[in-house]
Design a protein around this motif. Structure first.
Motif, PDB file in Angstrom:
ATOM      1  N   ILE A  64       0.449   8.986   6.711  1.00 62.05           N
ATOM      2  CA  ILE A  64       1.070   7.914   5.932  1.00 62.05           C
ATOM      3  C   ILE A  64       2.373   7.475   6.589  1.00 62.05           C
ATOM      4  CG2 ILE A  64       2.188   7.341   3.726  1.00 62.05           C
ATOM      5  CD1 ILE A  64       0.017   9.083   2.380  1.00 62.05           C
ATOM      6  N   SER A  65       3.145   8.432   7.062  1.00 62.38           N
ATOM      7  CA  SER A  65       4.389   8.117   7.757  1.00 62.38           C
ATOM      8  C   SER A  65       4.109   7.330   9.039  1.00 62.38           C
ATOM      9  CB  SER A  65       5.142   9.410   8.083  1.00 62.38           C
ATOM     10  OG  SER A  65       6.317   9.121   8.781  1.00 62.38           O
ATOM     11  N   ASN A  66       3.081   7.739   9.776  1.00 67.33           N
ATOM     12  CA  ASN A  66       2.699   7.024  10.996  1.00 67.33           C
ATOM     13  C   ASN A  66       2.242   5.605  10.684  1.00 67.33           C
ATOM     14  OD1 ASN A  66       3.319   9.219  12.604  1.00 67.33           O
ATOM     15  ND2 ASN A  66       1.216   9.937  12.735  1.00 67.33           N
ATOM     16  N   LEU A  67       1.492   5.444   9.597  1.00 66.67           N
ATOM     17  CA  LEU A  67       1.060   4.105   9.179  1.00 66.67           C
ATOM     18  C   LEU A  67       2.262   3.227   8.847  1.00 66.67           C
ATOM     19  CD1 LEU A  67      -2.013   4.910   6.911  1.00 66.67           C
ATOM     20  CD2 LEU A  67      -2.050   3.700   9.100  1.00 66.67           C
ATOM     21  N   SER A  68       3.238   3.800   8.193  1.00 71.72           N
ATOM     22  CA  SER A  68       4.450   3.060   7.858  1.00 71.72           C
ATOM     23  C   SER A  68       5.177   2.630   9.124  1.00 71.72           C
ATOM     24  CB  SER A  68       5.357   3.926   6.987  1.00 71.72           C
ATOM     25  OG  SER A  68       6.524   3.219   6.658  1.00 71.72           O
ATOM     26  N   SER A  69       5.281   3.526  10.086  1.00 72.34           N
ATOM     27  CA  SER A  69       5.928   3.211  11.358  1.00 72.34           C
ATOM     28  C   SER A  69       5.154   2.132  12.109  1.00 72.34           C
ATOM     29  CB  SER A  69       6.022   4.485  12.209  1.00 72.34           C
ATOM     30  OG  SER A  69       6.534   4.188  13.483  1.00 72.34           O
ATOM     31  N   THR A  70       3.834   2.246  12.116  1.00 70.82           N
ATOM     32  CA  THR A  70       2.993   1.242  12.772  1.00 70.82           C
ATOM     33  C   THR A  70       3.168  -0.115  12.111  1.00 70.82           C
ATOM     34  OG1 THR A  70       1.378   2.925  13.385  1.00 70.82           O
ATOM     35  CG2 THR A  70       0.610   0.647  13.382  1.00 70.82           C
ATOM     36  N   ASN A  71       3.225  -0.123  10.789  1.00 71.52           N
ATOM     37  CA  ASN A  71       3.420  -1.366  10.044  1.00 71.52           C
ATOM     38  C   ASN A  71       4.755  -2.012  10.404  1.00 71.52           C
ATOM     39  OD1 ASN A  71       2.345  -3.231   8.183  1.00 71.52           O
ATOM     40  ND2 ASN A  71       3.696  -2.434   6.597  1.00 71.52           N
ATOM     41  N   GLU A  72       5.808  -1.203  10.538  1.00 73.09           N
ATOM     42  CA  GLU A  72       7.118  -1.722  10.938  1.00 73.09           C
ATOM     43  C   GLU A  72       7.057  -2.324  12.338  1.00 73.09           C
ATOM     44  OE1 GLU A  72      10.018  -2.081   9.239  1.00 73.09           O
ATOM     45  OE2 GLU A  72       8.814  -1.476   7.514  1.00 73.09           O
ATOM     46  N   THR A  73       6.336  -1.682  13.243  1.00 73.17           N
ATOM     47  CA  THR A  73       6.179  -2.193  14.606  1.00 73.17           C
ATOM     48  C   THR A  73       5.448  -3.526  14.598  1.00 73.17           C
ATOM     49  OG1 THR A  73       6.150   0.065  15.487  1.00 73.17           O
ATOM     50  CG2 THR A  73       5.251  -1.666  16.898  1.00 73.17           C
ATOM     51  N   GLY A 112       0.807  -1.191   0.000  1.00 79.59           N
ATOM     52  CA  GLY A 112       0.000   0.000   0.000  1.00 79.59           C
ATOM     53  C   GLY A 112       0.845   1.247   0.000  1.00 79.59           C
ATOM     54  N   LEU A 113       0.186   2.367   0.157  1.00 85.00           N
ATOM     55  CA  LEU A 113       0.875   3.655   0.161  1.00 85.00           C
ATOM     56  C   LEU A 113       1.867   3.780   1.299  1.00 85.00           C
ATOM     57  CD1 LEU A 113      -2.021   6.137  -0.692  1.00 85.00           C
ATOM     58  CD2 LEU A 113      -0.106   5.499  -2.138  1.00 85.00           C
ATOM     59  N   SER A 114       1.564   3.170   2.446  1.00 85.71           N
ATOM     60  CA  SER A 114       2.460   3.317   3.594  1.00 85.71           C
ATOM     61  C   SER A 114       3.843   2.761   3.299  1.00 85.71           C
ATOM     62  CB  SER A 114       1.872   2.654   4.835  1.00 85.71           C
ATOM     63  OG  SER A 114       1.803   1.261   4.658  1.00 85.71           O
ATOM     64  N   SER A 115       3.945   1.777   2.394  1.00 87.14           N
ATOM     65  CA  SER A 115       5.249   1.206   2.086  1.00 87.14           C
ATOM     66  C   SER A 115       6.106   2.169   1.271  1.00 87.14           C
ATOM     67  CB  SER A 115       5.096  -0.113   1.339  1.00 87.14           C
ATOM     68  OG  SER A 115       4.567   0.104   0.050  1.00 87.14           O
ATOM     69  N   PHE A 116       5.497   3.187   0.681  1.00 82.53           N
ATOM     70  CA  PHE A 116       6.262   4.145  -0.106  1.00 82.53           C
ATOM     71  C   PHE A 116       6.467   5.471   0.610  1.00 82.53           C
ATOM     72  CE2 PHE A 116       5.612   1.369  -3.734  1.00 82.53           C
ATOM     73  CZ  PHE A 116       6.857   1.473  -4.333  1.00 82.53           C
ATOM     74  N   ALA A 117       6.216   5.520   1.909  1.00 79.12           N
ATOM     75  CA  ALA A 117       6.415   6.753   2.654  1.00 79.12           C
ATOM     76  C   ALA A 117       7.899   7.071   2.786  1.00 79.12           C
ATOM     77  CB  ALA A 117       5.762   6.664   4.035  1.00 79.12           C
ATOM     78  N   LYS A 118       8.755   6.072   2.650  1.00 77.44           N
ATOM     79  CA  LYS A 118      10.196   6.260   2.781  1.00 77.44           C
ATOM     80  C   LYS A 118      10.792   6.629   1.429  1.00 77.44           C
ATOM     81  CE  LYS A 118      10.494   2.827   6.396  1.00 77.44           C
ATOM     82  NZ  LYS A 118      11.029   1.526   6.761  1.00 77.44           N
ATOM     83  N   THR A 119      11.961   7.284   1.470  1.00 71.40           N
ATOM     84  CA  THR A 119      12.624   7.653   0.227  1.00 71.40           C
ATOM     85  C   THR A 119      13.448   6.501  -0.338  1.00 71.40           C
ATOM     86  OG1 THR A 119      14.457   8.618   1.469  1.00 71.40           O
ATOM     87  CG2 THR A 119      12.698  10.116   0.745  1.00 71.40           C
ATOM     88  N   GLU A 120      13.642   5.417   0.441  1.00 70.55           N
ATOM     89  CA  GLU A 120      14.301   4.221  -0.060  1.00 70.55           C
ATOM     90  C   GLU A 120      13.480   3.007   0.341  1.00 70.55           C
ATOM     91  OE1 GLU A 120      18.343   3.721   1.079  1.00 70.55           O
ATOM     92  OE2 GLU A 120      19.032   5.394  -0.138  1.00 70.55           O
ATOM     93  N   LYS A 121      13.379   2.036  -0.558  1.00 70.33           N
ATOM     94  CA  LYS A 121      12.622   0.823  -0.265  1.00 70.33           C
ATOM     95  C   LYS A 121      13.363  -0.361  -0.859  1.00 70.33           C
ATOM     96  CE  LYS A 121       8.259  -1.336  -0.038  1.00 70.33           C
ATOM     97  NZ  LYS A 121       8.422  -2.260   1.011  1.00 70.33           N
ATOM     98  N   LEU A 122      13.449  -1.442  -0.084  1.00 75.93           N
ATOM     99  CA  LEU A 122      14.116  -2.659  -0.526  1.00 75.93           C
ATOM    100  C   LEU A 122      13.098  -3.591  -1.181  1.00 75.93           C
ATOM    101  CD1 LEU A 122      16.828  -4.224  -0.438  1.00 75.93           C
ATOM    102  CD2 LEU A 122      16.038  -5.213   1.707  1.00 75.93           C
ATOM    103  N   PHE A 123      13.407  -4.062  -2.377  1.00 72.94           N
ATOM    104  CA  PHE A 123      12.543  -4.985  -3.110  1.00 72.94           C
ATOM    105  C   PHE A 123      13.332  -6.241  -3.459  1.00 72.94           C
ATOM    106  CE2 PHE A 123      10.511  -0.940  -4.072  1.00 72.94           C
ATOM    107  CZ  PHE A 123       9.172  -1.259  -3.985  1.00 72.94           C
TER     108      PHE A 123
END
Length: 181
Positions: A81-90, A1-12
């Motif tokens: 979106i950034s908070n969702l990304s952080s929550t997802n990481e947690t 989802g969008l939360s996975s793209f909140a970061k400027t770098e993403k590992l695929f």
């Protein structure tokens, strides 16, 4: 989802290789991007596909524009979106801990899950089982949500159960669950 793209770098993972996609200009506004383009490249190209509503990105941009017109602050949306990304990481971390503490790997494709696994919140159980099912079945996606939720309820409520789901066999005997292909 969008939360996975909140970061400027993403590992695929791509063809069994790890690739980092860097998006260093992600936090710039469109106006800033046009300015940078005109200075660095001496021109700016208006992409006509950015107007076609067949693309999800265009629909999302229009939605954001409508939300702005109704008073939603883009900075607040970006923070959400950034908070969702952080929550997802947690949640991902808690899932890893649940699997580490409550699953015994008998061999490459056979797992024994203890009772404590199912004492976690529903979302953690759901995601933990999803990881296990994907690992065993070698599929890219876990089984459908409704079927997973139904299985979790049955595993919690029945002493004995034998079922199949997502290319796996699930057996419950008393307080232990065995999962295998």
């Amino acid at each position: 989802g969008l939360s996975s793209f909140a970061k400027t770098e993403k590992l695929f993972n791509f063809k069994n290789k790890k690739i980092i996609v860097a998006r260093p200009l992600l936090n710039l506004t469109k106006e800033d991007l046009i300015y940078v383009s005109s200075i660095v490249f001496k021109f700016y190209v208006k992409d006509p596909s950015n107007e076609l509503e067949i693309f999800q990105r265009v629909r999302i941009r229009k939605l954001i524009s409508n939300l702005k017109n109704q008073g939603l602050d883009f900075k607040k949306l970006s923070l959400t979106i950034s908070n969702l990304s952080s929550t997802n990481e947690t949640i991902r971390h808690i899932v890893e801990q649940n699997i580490f503490k409550n699953v015994t790997f008998l061999n490459k494709n056979k797992y024994l899950i203890n009772f404590n696994f199912f004492l976690m919140p529903e979302e953690i159980i759901f995601r933990s089982l999803s990881v296990l099912f994907k690992n065993i079945s070698k599929k890219d996606y876990p089984p459908r949500g409704k079927k997973m939720i139904s299985l979790i309820k049955e595993l919690k409520n029945k002493k004995y159960l034998k079922a199949t789901l997502g290319g796996t066999i699930i057996e419950k005997i008393h307080n232990s669950v065995m999962v295998y292909p």
